[in-house]
Design a protein around this motif. Sequence first.
Motif, mmCIF file in Angstrom:
data_model
loop_
_atom_site.group_PDB
_atom_site.id
_atom_site.type_symbol
_atom_site.label_atom_id
_atom_site.label_comp_id
_atom_site.label_asym_id
_atom_site.label_seq_id
_atom_site.Cartn_x
_atom_site.Cartn_y
_atom_site.Cartn_z
ATOM 1 N N ASP A 150 30.859 38.278 31.422
ATOM 2 C CA ASP A 150 31.160 39.404 32.305
ATOM 3 C C ASP A 150 32.534 39.949 31.911
ATOM 4 O O ASP A 150 33.564 39.393 32.272
ATOM 5 C CB ASP A 150 31.158 38.941 33.757
ATOM 6 C CG ASP A 150 31.304 40.088 34.751
ATOM 7 O OD1 ASP A 150 31.992 41.072 34.427
ATOM 8 O OD2 ASP A 150 30.753 39.987 35.861
ATOM 9 N N ASP A 177 34.229 42.682 32.783
ATOM 10 C CA ASP A 177 35.097 43.146 33.863
ATOM 11 C C ASP A 177 35.698 41.979 34.641
ATOM 12 O O ASP A 177 36.851 42.049 35.084
ATOM 13 C CB ASP A 177 34.314 44.057 34.811
ATOM 14 C CG ASP A 177 33.937 45.379 34.155
ATOM 15 O OD1 ASP A 177 34.501 45.702 33.094
ATOM 16 O OD2 ASP A 177 33.068 46.085 34.704
ATOM 17 N N GLN A 178 34.928 40.906 34.786
ATOM 18 C CA GLN A 178 35.453 39.733 35.473
ATOM 19 C C GLN A 178 36.564 39.087 34.662
ATOM 20 O O GLN A 178 37.578 38.646 35.213
ATOM 21 C CB GLN A 178 34.333 38.730 35.722
ATOM 22 C CG GLN A 178 34.759 37.436 36.410
ATOM 23 C CD GLN A 178 34.978 37.594 37.902
ATOM 24 O OE1 GLN A 178 34.986 38.710 38.420
ATOM 25 N NE2 GLN A 178 35.177 36.489 38.590
ATOM 26 N N ILE A 189 38.648 40.565 32.635
ATOM 27 C CA ILE A 189 39.828 41.409 32.815
ATOM 28 C C ILE A 189 40.447 41.161 34.187
ATOM 29 O O ILE A 189 41.683 41.055 34.335
ATOM 30 C CB ILE A 189 39.452 42.897 32.651
ATOM 31 C CG1 ILE A 189 38.961 43.182 31.226
ATOM 32 C CG2 ILE A 189 40.649 43.785 33.012
ATOM 33 C CD1 ILE A 189 39.983 42.959 30.136
ATOM 34 N N ALA A 190 39.608 41.027 35.210
ATOM 35 C CA ALA A 190 40.108 40.792 36.564
ATOM 36 C C ALA A 190 40.841 39.464 36.672
ATOM 37 O O ALA A 190 41.859 39.365 37.369
ATOM 38 C CB ALA A 190 38.947 40.838 37.561
ATOM 39 N N VAL A 191 40.340 38.445 35.986
ATOM 40 C CA VAL A 191 40.999 37.129 36.009
ATOM 41 C C VAL A 191 42.408 37.228 35.431
ATOM 42 O O VAL A 191 43.375 36.709 36.013
ATOM 43 C CB VAL A 191 40.155 36.094 35.229
ATOM 44 C CG1 VAL A 191 40.971 34.839 34.938
ATOM 45 C CG2 VAL A 191 38.899 35.737 36.009
ATOM 46 N N ARG A 219 44.370 39.864 35.147
ATOM 47 C CA ARG A 219 45.262 40.656 35.999
ATOM 48 C C ARG A 219 45.622 39.901 37.272
ATOM 49 O O ARG A 219 46.763 39.983 37.753
ATOM 50 C CB ARG A 219 44.600 42.004 36.305
ATOM 51 C CG ARG A 219 44.540 42.888 35.055
ATOM 52 C CD ARG A 219 43.837 44.205 35.291
ATOM 53 N NE ARG A 219 43.905 45.023 34.076
ATOM 54 C CZ ARG A 219 43.144 46.080 33.838
ATOM 55 N NH1 ARG A 219 42.244 46.462 34.742
ATOM 56 N NH2 ARG A 219 43.266 46.761 32.722
ATOM 57 N N ARG A 220 44.676 39.146 37.806
ATOM 58 C CA ARG A 220 44.974 38.352 39.001
ATOM 59 C C ARG A 220 45.969 37.241 38.674
ATOM 60 O O ARG A 220 46.827 36.901 39.514
ATOM 61 C CB ARG A 220 43.685 37.761 39.565
ATOM 62 C CG ARG A 220 43.877 36.938 40.834
ATOM 63 C CD ARG A 220 44.433 37.780 41.960
ATOM 64 N NE ARG A 220 44.546 37.015 43.200
ATOM 65 C CZ ARG A 220 45.515 37.182 44.096
ATOM 66 N NH1 ARG A 220 46.453 38.110 43.900
ATOM 67 N NH2 ARG A 220 45.548 36.453 45.183
ATOM 68 N N GLU A 269 49.293 38.699 39.030
ATOM 69 C CA GLU A 269 49.575 38.924 40.453
ATOM 70 C C GLU A 269 49.991 37.635 41.146
ATOM 71 O O GLU A 269 50.804 37.648 42.077
ATOM 72 C CB GLU A 269 48.342 39.499 41.149
ATOM 73 C CG GLU A 269 48.002 40.926 40.752
ATOM 74 C CD GLU A 269 46.689 41.404 41.327
ATOM 75 O OE1 GLU A 269 46.348 42.585 41.123
ATOM 76 O OE2 GLU A 269 45.986 40.597 41.988
ATOM 77 N N ALA A 289 43.797 43.848 29.155
ATOM 78 C CA ALA A 289 44.106 43.663 30.573
ATOM 79 C C ALA A 289 45.582 43.826 30.886
ATOM 80 O O ALA A 289 45.926 44.343 31.963
ATOM 81 C CB ALA A 289 43.647 42.272 31.020
ATOM 82 N N SER A 316 36.637 32.789 36.327
ATOM 83 C CA SER A 316 36.366 33.152 37.714
ATOM 84 C C SER A 316 37.665 33.364 38.470
ATOM 85 O O SER A 316 38.565 32.524 38.414
ATOM 86 C CB SER A 316 35.550 32.038 38.384
ATOM 87 O OG SER A 316 35.664 32.074 39.786
ATOM 88 N N VAL A 317 37.773 34.473 39.196
ATOM 89 C CA VAL A 317 38.965 34.725 39.998
ATOM 90 C C VAL A 317 39.116 33.654 41.079
ATOM 91 O O VAL A 317 40.225 33.170 41.343
ATOM 92 C CB VAL A 317 38.905 36.131 40.639
ATOM 93 C CG1 VAL A 317 40.025 36.303 41.662
ATOM 94 C CG2 VAL A 317 39.004 37.206 39.559
#
Length: 290
Positions: free
Chosen positions: A32, A34-35, A37-39, A41-42, A45, A69, A263-264
């Motif tokens: 995945d 997009d997932q 990339i989200a991991v 960036r998170r 954060e 990312a 996984s976030v």
Amino acid sequence: MHTFPLGTHTVGRVGFGAMQLPGPGVFGPPRDHDQAIAVLRRAIELGINHIDTAQFYGPDVANELIREALHPYPENLALVSKVGARRDENGEWTAAQEPDDLRADIEQNLRTLGVDRLAAVNLRIHSGDPNAVGPVDRELFDRQLTAMIAARDDGLIDGIGLSSVSVEHLQIALERTEIVTVQNLYNLVDRSSQPVLDLTTERGISFVPFFPLGSGFTADNPVLGHPAVQREAQQLGRTPAQIALAWTLSVAPNVLLIPGTSSVAHLEENTAVRDIELDDETKRELDAAA
């Protein structure tokens, strides 16, 4: 202590490892995109400022995702990579141990990540088994160290690291140059690298255990499935992974964790171990669990 020096950088003791971002077997594109990339960036954060990667994760995939990312990168982000291996078109691990290989792969990491300099690069000693520590080939190791020192002196890397090494490797290297980090297999049930950890602690060198939760490539996980880990997780209301990671952090002040995930939710779970303090009784039980 929530931070420790990694060469010229000061990083949080819980970082992020990019090994699980590519597809199955650390090969090919992520399940995945997009997932993934989200991991990443998170992670930023959550205050993570140490990301461990390699050009051979994918190959190319992990570094490309990191750049997509996070570039332009936060000023305090320490990007650490490793050299000494490659992947062929079938995903098989191959050695890339000659000095010219090391230099070429450092430069390829820089290009793919879009940076002029890396916080550190680990020279991974390849012994056939990517997780095993092999004997010292003194002639080759000397030439490898010369290449790594040249890369540092030429401004490509801030510090030199070693991976999958013995005490003898580390002692030889320290006779020639500063070593800023060592990355070896180490976890609750496999403490074969304890002598290396002890030497890094004595010398103030960061120690980065890989597979702190046991290998993700085996059906049975002796760390997460260990009765002591399961029992303490239940008693403390934490997950087995959090208990295992918290124990690893407690072993020595120079231990830096780089748990990986795609996984976030798991990232947030792993990062939460920064706030877990094991009591003396729990620590004793887990110390005796090997």
